[in-house]
Design an enzyme around this catalytic site. Sequence first.
Site, short mmCIF file in Angstrom:
data_model
loop_
_atom_site.label_atom_id
_atom_site.label_comp_id
_atom_site.label_asym_id
_atom_site.label_seq_id
_atom_site.Cartn_x
_atom_site.Cartn_y
_atom_site.Cartn_z
N ASP A 161 -4.04 -4.89 3.60
CA ASP A 161 -3.35 -6.30 3.22
C ASP A 161 -4.59 -5.65 1.35
OD1 ASP A 161 -2.62 -8.28 1.78
OD2 ASP A 161 -3.42 -9.85 3.73
C1 NOJ Z 1 -2.39 -11.13 0.37
C2 NOJ Z 1 -1.59 -11.45 1.15
O1 NOJ Z 1 -2.31 -12.06 2.47
C3 NOJ Z 1 -0.84 -10.36 1.74
O2 NOJ Z 1 0.82 -11.14 3.07
C4 NOJ Z 1 0.65 -10.04 0.78
O3 NOJ Z 1 1.75 -9.27 0.93
C5 NOJ Z 1 -0.34 -9.22 -0.35
N1 NOJ Z 1 -1.60 -10.68 -0.85
C6 NOJ Z 1 0.55 -9.71 -1.44
O4 NOJ Z 1 1.08 -10.47 -2.31
#
Ligand code: NOJ
Length: 731
Positions: free
Chosen positions: A274
Amino acid sequence: MLAVSACLAFGVSAAPASNQADVSGQPWMNASLSPDRRADLVIKQMTLDEKIQLVHGTGWGVLTPGSPIPERSNFGAGYVPGIERLGIPDINLADSAVGVRMAAYQSRYATLLPSTLGAASSWDPEAAFLYGSVIGRELRAQGFNMSIGGGVDLMREPRNGRNFEYAGEDPLLAGTMTGYLIKGVQSQHVMGDIKHYAFNDQETGRMVYSAEIDKRAARESDLLAFQIGIDIGHPAGVMCAYNRVNGVYSCENPWLLTDVLKDDFGFKGWVLSDWSGTHSTVEAALAGLDMEMPGDDGYFGKALKQAVLDGKVPESRLDDMVHRILRSMFAVGVIDHPVMPRRVVNPFRGRRDARRIAEKSIVLLKNEKQLLPLDASSIQSIALIGSHADVGVLSGGGSAQVDAPGGNAADPHAGGAGWGETVYFPSSPLRSIRKHAPEATVTFDAGTDIAAAVASAKKAQVAIVFVNQPMYESKDRSTLSLPGKQNALVSAVAKANPHTLVVLETGGPVTMPWANRVEGIIEAWYPGIGGAQALANLLFGKVNFSAKLPATFPRDESQLPHPQVTGIDLPMVEGKDGSKMRPPFEVDYNKAGARVGYKWFESKGLEPLFPFGFGLSYTSYAYSDLSVDADGGSATLTVKNTGQRAGTEIAEVYAVLPKASGEDYKRLVGFQRVTLDPGQSKTVTIALNKLCLSIYDAKKDAMVHIPGIYTVYAGPSSAKTPLKATFAIKP
Ligand code: NOJ
C-alpha cells in the site's frame, strides 16, 4: 485550435508517449509460450538496474501536490516505467474500487458503480464480473493497464470507513464476488489486484495497529476471503496492508506474504505495498514483498540494489520479484494487447451497466401493508424528504472516490472532490420518481428543518425519507447511528404520515431506532450513477427486489465484539515526521476469531436488527427437499415461487461442522440465485465450497476436512434455514 478544444470537450487528453519499441525478433513476444517462460526469457536479458526499475514506482505523483509527475505517467495513483528496449510497457495503476478515480483531473469521465458492498448484496457472480469489466473497459480507454481495487477485507468492524469498498462479512460471499470482479477487470486486458492484505478491517490507527489473531481464526476468516478471491480471479497483484498482523507489518510479514499467500495459496502474481506501506529493504524483500509503492520512500530503489550487491538479498529473490511482475503482464495480456488511449468512455453504456447492478444490489428490508410497490396509475402524492434526493445519490470517499460529472451535485464548486468531501452524483431520485408517476404530485423537502419536513409529509399519501451515512477512507465512524438529526427526522415524519418509507444510503450497517414505526425500509447503499433509475424501477415494481444483506445489521453497538472501535479514543501523539498520529496499539481479533458477523451473533445467541443474508421481494418463496452428496460436494434443493410476481431468490446453504471443530455456529458454504415465474418450482444443485467446509489444522499447517457429521441447512437467510440434511466424513 478548434480540433484541440473539441478533443478536450469530449474528455480526450493528450496520450502519454508510447514506449513500445519494435519488438520483432524478441522470443518472449511469442504468445504461444507460457507466461512463465516468456518472463524468464525477458529476465535473461535484463540488467540489474532494469530489474530494480521494475520493482518500485516513481512516487506519489498526482496524489500529492508538488510531487513530480513522470513524463509517461498516465496521471493515476502509481507509475512504474517499462523497459522500452525489451518491449515491456509501463505499468500505469489507477485507484478504481467503485469506478476510475480522478478521471476529471484529466478531463476524462468515469462511471460510478454501486458500492462493492452493494454489489455483494446481489450474490451474483455475473454482476460482479460485469462490475469488473466496466472498470477494466474504462481504465483501458483512459490508458491504464492496472486497477488497484479489489477490496475484500472482512467486515469485522461495521463502523469501518471503507466497508463500502469491501464485500461484507462472509469469506465465501466476499471472496466469490471479489474474485469475479477481478476476472471482469482482467477480461479487458487490465491487471487487477486484491487488497488490503490483511486484516485492514478498521481505519482507526491503520498505520500503527497490530491485528492480533491466531492462525486458525485467520485462515478461516479474512485470509479465506483472499484465498477464494485469488482462486477465482487470479489477480496480477496483491496489495499488502498498512497495519501490522501479530506485531509484524503486513508488507514485511513472511508468514502472510510467503508461507500463506505464495506457498499455500499458490499466488503467482506480485505483492505491491500500500502507498508508503513499505518499512524496510532487506526484511521486506526477504519476507515476500515484490514492489514498493508508490516508490519514493527509498526502500526498493538504490537501497535494494545495494542489498543485492552486498548479498543481503539474493539476486534470485530479485529475479523472483521481476518474474512475478512480468508473468502477470503476459498472463493478463497487457503486453500482447497494449492500451491504446484516446478513446472516449461511453457514459450511457456505463450508466446502464451501473443501473443493472444497482437493481440487483438494493435490498428491501421491510414492506408492511403492501406499501410497495407504488402504483403509478393511482398514487396521487409523494413527499420526498432529505439527503439531496432532488439532485443526486451519495458516493463513498477517499481513494475510492469517483469524480461526479459536473461536480458535486449537492454542492457545485470548481475542482475535483476534496478528501473527505461528501459527494453526491447527478442521479436524481426526484426526477426518476416523477418520471414513473407523471400524474402524481411529487414534492421535495431538504429535511434540514424537521417541522417543514413534517408539514410536507402530512400533505402526501406516501412519505419517502432519504437518510445517509457518508463514509471515507482513513476515518471510521464512532457509532452506528445515522449522523446528525436524521433519526429524529425519520421519527417525526413517521408520526406525521403512517405510510413512511425510509431509503438508506449508507456505507454499511446502521442502527434504526424508528424501524418499528415506519412501513417500509430500503437499503440502497451508495447506488452509483444509475442509482435513481434503479431505485425508481424497484419502487414502482418494474423490477423485483432480489438482493440480500452481505452483513449483519446489529440492534446496537453492545452486540458487537468491540462495542467501541478499538483505539478510537487514544490521544494523538507526534509521529516521527511531526504529524499527529495514534500511538501503536493492538486490536484483539481473537475475541471474535473466525466468528465474524452472523457467526458471532449466532454463537452468542444475539438477535440482530436484520440478519446476514436477509432481503425481501414482491413475491414469496418456499423451500423443500434438501439432499447432500455423500462427500458434501453439493446440495440439491427445490425453491418454489409461491407469490404473484416473477422474481429471483437467493438460496443460501450453510453448514455446522462436526463437534470436533469446536464451533457453535453455521458457516455459509454455497449459494445460488434462482429465477422463477409465479408458481414455478426449480430444483437446483449448489456446489459447496470445500475450503468453507474445512478447518485449519495447525499441526499439518493445512486446511483439512475433519471426520464426523456435517449438518447442512438451507433457506432464505442466515436466520431462517428450514431445510436440514447431513453427510459424514469417515475417519
Ligand atoms: C492508500 C489506500 O489504502 C489504497 O487502497 C490506495 O490504493 C492507495 N492509497 C493509493 O491511492
